[in-house]
Motif scaffolding. Structure first.
Motif, PDB file in Angstrom:
ATOM      1  N   LEU A  42       0.830  -1.202   0.000  1.00  0.00           N
ATOM      2  CA  LEU A  42       0.000   0.000   0.000  1.00  0.00           C
ATOM      3  C   LEU A  42       0.868   1.257   0.000  1.00  0.00           C
ATOM      4  O   LEU A  42       0.603   2.208  -0.737  1.00  0.00           O
ATOM      5  CB  LEU A  42      -0.940  -0.010   1.212  1.00  0.00           C
ATOM      6  N   ALA A  43       1.927   1.248   0.794  1.00  0.00           N
ATOM      7  CA  ALA A  43       2.838   2.394   0.837  1.00  0.00           C
ATOM      8  C   ALA A  43       3.482   2.619  -0.524  1.00  0.00           C
ATOM      9  O   ALA A  43       3.607   3.767  -0.979  1.00  0.00           O
ATOM     10  CB  ALA A  43       3.917   2.182   1.899  1.00  0.00           C
ATOM     11  N   LEU A  49       1.758   9.295  -5.432  1.00  0.00           N
ATOM     12  CA  LEU A  49       0.764  10.341  -5.174  1.00  0.00           C
ATOM     13  C   LEU A  49       1.249  11.343  -4.135  1.00  0.00           C
ATOM     14  O   LEU A  49       0.544  12.291  -3.801  1.00  0.00           O
ATOM     15  CB  LEU A  49      -0.552   9.714  -4.710  1.00  0.00           C
ATOM     16  N   GLY A  50       2.439  11.113  -3.607  1.00  0.00           N
ATOM     17  CA  GLY A  50       2.977  11.999  -2.581  1.00  0.00           C
ATOM     18  C   GLY A  50       2.400  11.726  -1.209  1.00  0.00           C
ATOM     19  O   GLY A  50       2.466  12.579  -0.320  1.00  0.00           O
TER      20      GLY A  50
END
Length: 61
Positions: A42-43, A49-50
């Protein structure tokens, strides 16, 4: 969304195993390892996307 649902399901599974009369520590550790893999995935997905994510585990009392 898939990862969030998987993490939620694993959280419920870990909680169920922790509440057993004699929790199987090995099984719980395996689910925690899989949950960490999902968080890392997920990270990685959020990075372009910042968005940075971090998490902490809550130990059962």
């Amino acid at each position: 969304m898939r990862l969030i649902e998987l993490i939620e399901h694993i959280n419920l599974t870990i909680a169920a195993h922790q509440q057993e009369g004699e929790p199987d520590v090995f099984v719980i550790e395996e689910y925690e390892y899989r949950r960490a893999q999902y968080f890392n995935e997920l990270a990685d997905l959020m990075q372009p996307l910042g968005v940075a994510i971090s998490w902490h585990t809550q130990n059962a009392a």
